[in-house]
Design an enzyme around this catalytic site. Structure first.
Site, PDB file in Angstrom:
ATOM      1  N   ASP A  63       0.881  -1.163   0.000  1.00  0.00           N
ATOM      2  CA  ASP A  63       0.000   0.000   0.000  1.00  0.00           C
ATOM      3  C   ASP A  63       0.918   1.213   0.000  1.00  0.00           C
ATOM      4  O   ASP A  63       1.538   1.529   1.014  1.00  0.00           O
ATOM      5  CB  ASP A  63      -0.884  -0.021   1.256  1.00  0.00           C
ATOM      6  N   LYS A  77       2.632  11.203  -3.336  1.00  0.00           N
ATOM      7  CA  LYS A  77       1.663  10.450  -4.134  1.00  0.00           C
ATOM      8  C   LYS A  77       0.737  11.376  -4.926  1.00  0.00           C
ATOM      9  O   LYS A  77       0.278  11.045  -6.008  1.00  0.00           O
ATOM     10  CB  LYS A  77       0.844   9.559  -3.201  1.00  0.00           C
ATOM     11  N   GLU A 126      -7.312   0.338  -4.547  1.00  0.00           N
ATOM     12  CA  GLU A 126      -7.340   0.242  -3.088  1.00  0.00           C
ATOM     13  C   GLU A 126      -8.659  -0.314  -2.542  1.00  0.00           C
ATOM     14  O   GLU A 126      -8.639  -1.179  -1.658  1.00  0.00           O
ATOM     15  CB  GLU A 126      -6.998   1.607  -2.469  1.00  0.00           C
ATOM     16  N   ASP A 147     -12.900   5.422   2.236  1.00  0.00           N
ATOM     17  CA  ASP A 147     -11.484   5.520   2.578  1.00  0.00           C
ATOM     18  C   ASP A 147     -11.098   6.963   2.872  1.00  0.00           C
ATOM     19  O   ASP A 147     -11.011   7.791   1.963  1.00  0.00           O
ATOM     20  CB  ASP A 147     -10.647   4.960   1.418  1.00  0.00           C
TER      21      ASP A 147
HETATM   22  P1  ADP Z   1      -2.971   7.395   3.696  1.00  0.00           P
HETATM   23  O1  ADP Z   1      -3.871   6.385   3.104  1.00  0.00           O
HETATM   24  O2  ADP Z   1      -3.225   8.792   3.180  1.00  0.00           O
HETATM   25  O3  ADP Z   1      -1.529   7.040   3.609  1.00  0.00           O
HETATM   26  P2  ADP Z   1      -3.591   6.542   6.415  1.00  0.00           P
HETATM   27  O4  ADP Z   1      -4.665   5.601   6.114  1.00  0.00           O
HETATM   28  O5  ADP Z   1      -2.336   5.994   6.954  1.00  0.00           O
HETATM   29  O6  ADP Z   1      -3.305   7.544   5.252  1.00  0.00           O
HETATM   30  O7  ADP Z   1      -4.194   7.594   7.462  1.00  0.00           O
HETATM   31  C1  ADP Z   1      -3.433   8.594   8.032  1.00  0.00           C
HETATM   32  C2  ADP Z   1      -4.351   9.555   8.727  1.00  0.00           C
HETATM   33  O8  ADP Z   1      -5.069   8.882   9.766  1.00  0.00           O
HETATM   34  C3  ADP Z   1      -3.625  10.722   9.360  1.00  0.00           C
HETATM   35  O9  ADP Z   1      -4.274  11.946   9.028  1.00  0.00           O
HETATM   36  C4  ADP Z   1      -3.793  10.437  10.862  1.00  0.00           C
HETATM   37  O10 ADP Z   1      -3.848  11.646  11.603  1.00  0.00           O
HETATM   38  C5  ADP Z   1      -5.125   9.723  10.909  1.00  0.00           C
HETATM   39  N1  ADP Z   1      -5.270   8.925  12.106  1.00  0.00           N
HETATM   40  C6  ADP Z   1      -4.538   7.865  12.508  1.00  0.00           C
HETATM   41  N2  ADP Z   1      -4.968   7.415  13.693  1.00  0.00           N
HETATM   42  C7  ADP Z   1      -5.994   8.211  14.080  1.00  0.00           C
HETATM   43  C8  ADP Z   1      -6.854   8.264  15.220  1.00  0.00           C
HETATM   44  N3  ADP Z   1      -6.721   7.424  16.215  1.00  0.00           N
HETATM   45  N4  ADP Z   1      -7.801   9.211  15.237  1.00  0.00           N
HETATM   46  C9  ADP Z   1      -7.936  10.089  14.232  1.00  0.00           C
HETATM   47  N5  ADP Z   1      -7.170  10.102  13.144  1.00  0.00           N
HETATM   48  C10 ADP Z   1      -6.197   9.180  13.060  1.00  0.00           C
HETATM   49 MG    MG Z   2      -4.573   4.790   2.190  1.00  0.00          MG
END
Ligand code: ADP
Ligand code: MG
Length: 622
Positions: A23, A86, A186, A210
């Site tokens: 991912d 990205k 995804e 998502d």
């Molecule tokens: P991406 O797909 O863009 O790489 P992710 O799925 O890893 O992103 O998500 C990252 C986001 O999730 C960040 O904005 C982070 O602040 C948020 N995040 C992670 N854990 C929590 C939580 N416990 N509560 C709220 N937001 C969260």
């Molecule tokens: Mg993602």
């Protein structure tokens, strides 16, 4: 069916090697694989070490450093630390110009049409190179865990990624020394992680919501006979957890009357990171967040309660709900048609997301048992396992986001592959020439929903040459559109009588933004009526021009077979029709065509001239 290969030199048996699932996220990236013993997918790493922040710090000497260390450098070295790469993958400066102040690092803007480049100190990088750095880190991580080389991967991309972005992802993989066996969507991966679609007898309709760090998308999938089809997809590439953080920063700025314009980039980044920390805190614990920090020389008391947070981000939440509604509308499904909802992305941990989704679909339909950061990687690993031949073959079908077609006479868009067509797909259509002795034919390929090509986006063009000289209407030119499973389009044209052929693979220089896609769809709706009328007029005019041309040519060649009176009358009808064309009255033109057609039809029949009657009937192209 597992495969083995034998090393001829050493005489030893080697396994084909593992295929990992990756991912490659905007905020975080993960590598996963299916455990050979349990047959279950698992992420590589433990605890905080699973997520690799998709951040690249360009250290001294231009050396890239990826991951948590780089993420920390966002504060200390904002100009040489690159996040959200990205979003730039497969994009031109023009695509991202409206958002350039979003990036703390420098994006070169020397050429609107070309793919962007990023400057860090004296060094320049393309988003493909930077993404390759992230992939290399993941590859090494998997290799360290497995103790052997990893050279094959499945990489996921958002469903709305266009050709250029998919190609760029593939190129990044190649650059990282990975053979990218498949690029998958995804939402498809997320469903696979929940085992949806693995039973070939089940039929399900799934909503994948998502909300990641920087992007939001919602897709509706139909899974039938082990086939995944994206019914619709909507989203916003500039809406994610970061925006929720920004609302908190603004809330603090307002309450503490901070003038952040004079702040250093490092201080701005620091308060952003604090905001993220506060967000996670209030989303997880039902407590007030409180911290004091020194920023821009001031001692600040930063506080946040969940209720404040929910209030200041209501607008953002609503935006995601509106997208969800649009995706449902696009798919022409009702709430009852949805069997499951899959939550993906770290931001779906925010309690209001689960709440709103459950309110709409009912708690029992919501799948949130897997870690929302990990589901996409886990699903990619399942797909990798399928490709490795360890599972029954499962087809993955996606759809084209916009219609694809070619330009025909009068600048009209002739749609070959309508929007939302399942891919892989193949479409074939026959055309012919409009002029006697025509030896070349230009094929221009467009993407979009409007009736006139000039309103759509040109993807490419080529010229079919060496068509043997024949009377107009005789050549049989077959145009073939092929889209492979990765969504890459190839167009071929062939003159069937002679076998002459030409082909082009469409690799756009840069992609359409989401907003572009949305705008193109909206435009096609608002202009629909006007477009249809215009199309009918253009068609009538084209038909009339063709008719006049064919009949005049017929007269030149076959005058001897007609009476003087017939020749005169025909010429008169041609003259009238010719006159009506520029006047632009569709009905007048069509009745002129009709009159001429009716009058001359017996001549053609009399003559039994196939070429002419063919020319009267065939579809023409430039
Ligand atoms: P991406 O797909 O863009 O790489 P992710 O799925 O890893 O992103 O998500 C990252 C986001 O999730 C960040 O904005 C982070 O602040 C948020 N995040 C992670 N854990 C929590 C939580 N416990 N509560 C709220 N937001 C969260
Ligand atoms: Mg993602």
């Amino acid at each position: 069916m597992a495969k083995i290969s034998i090393n001829i030199k050493s005489g030893t048996i080697e396994s084909e090697g593992i295929i990992v699932g990756i991912d490659l996220g905007t905020t975080n990236s993960i590598v996963a694989m299916v455990d050979a013993e349990s047959g279950k997918p698992k992420v590589i790493g433990t605890g905080d070490d699973v997520l690799v922040p998709s951040v690249i710090h360009i250290a001294e000497g231009g050396i890239p450093i990826v991951g948590e260390t780089a993420r920390r450098a966002l504060v200390s070295h904002p100009h040489s630390t690159i996040f959200s790469v990205k979003r730039l993958l497969g994009r031109s400066y023009k695509d991202i110009a409206n958002h350039s102040d979003f990036y703390s690092y420098r994006i070169l803007d020397e050429d609107d049409g070309k793919l962007v480049k990023i400057a860090a100190g004296d060094h320049f990088f393309t988003p493909i190179e930077l993404s390759a750095e992230i992939l290399t880190t993941l590859k090494r991580k998997a290799e360290a865990y497995l103790g052997k080389t990893v050279s094959r991967a499945v990489i996921t991309v958002p469903a709305y990624f266009n050709d250029s972005q998919r190609q760029a992802t593939r190129d990044a993989g190649k650059l990282a020394g990975l053979d990218v066996l498949r690029i998958i969507n995804e939402p498809t991966a997320a469903s696979l992680a929940y085992g949806i679609g693995l039973d070939p007898n089940e039929m399900k309709t799934v909503v994948v919501y998502d909300l990641g760090g920087g992007t939001f998308d919602v897709s509706i999938l139909r899974i039938e006979d082990g086939v995944f089809e994206v019914l619709s997809t909507r989203g916003d590439t500039y809406l994610g957890g970061d925006d929720f953080d920004r609302e908190i920063v603004q809330y603090w700025a307002k309450n503490l009357t901070l003038d952040m314009k004079s702040w250093s980039q490092a201080d701005v980044q620091s308060i952003r990171l604090k905001a993220e920390e506060a967000k996670r805190f209030v989303c997880t614990a039902n407590l007030k967040y409180s911290d004091s920090v020194i920023l821009h020389g001031n001692n600040l008391q930063l506080e946040l309660e969940f209720a404040n947070f929910e209030e200041i981000t209501r607008r953002l939440m609503q935006k995601t709900m509106d997208c969800l509604q649009s995706a449902l509308t696009d798919s022409a499904l009702g709430l009852d048609d949805i069997d499951e909802v899959v939550l993906v992305g770290g931001s779906t941990r925010m309690p209001m997301v689960k709440q709103r989704i459950a309110d709409i679909f009912g708690h029992n339909k919501v799948n949130d048992t897997l870690d929302p950061d990990q589901v996409v990687a886990l699903g990619a690993a399942v797909e990798a396992d399928i490709l490795a031949g360890n599972r029954k073959d499962i087809l993955l079908l996606d759809v084209t986001p916009l219609s694809l077609g070619i330009e025909t006479l009068g600048g009209l868009m002739d749609v070959m592959i309508p929007r939302n067509t399942k891919i892989p797909a193949k479409f074939v259509k026959q055309y012919t020439t409009s002029v006697d002795g025509q030896v070349k034919m230009g094929i221009s390929i467009y993407q979009g929903e409007r009736e006139l090509v000039e309103e759509n986006r040109k993807l490419g063009e080529f010229i079919l040459t060496d068509i043997p000289a024949m009377p107009a209407g005789l050549p049989k030119i077959e145009v073939r559109f092929l889209i492979n499973a990765d969504g890459i389009l190839t167009v071929e044209a062939q003159e069937l009588r002679s076998g002459v052929q030409q082909q082009v693979q469409i690799k756009p220089q840069y992609g359409l933004t989401d907003a572009d896609v949305e705008k193109m769809l909206m435009d096609s709706l608002t202009h629909a009526k006007h477009d249809v009328e215009l199309r009918m007029l253009v068609e009538a005019k084209t038909e009339a021009e063709q008719m006049c041309y064919t009949v005049t040519r017929f007269l030149d060649k076959n005058k001897s077979l007609l009476t003087d009176e017939e020749v005169l009358k025909t010429k008169e009808l041609v003259k009238m029709l010719n006159k009506s064309i520029p006047e632009g009255d569709k009905n007048a033109i069509l009745s002129g065509v009709d009159a001429l057609n009716t009058y001359t039809r017996p001549f053609a029949e009399r003559l039994m001239n196939q070429a002419v009657s063919g020319a009267l009937k065939g579809t023409k192209i430039n």
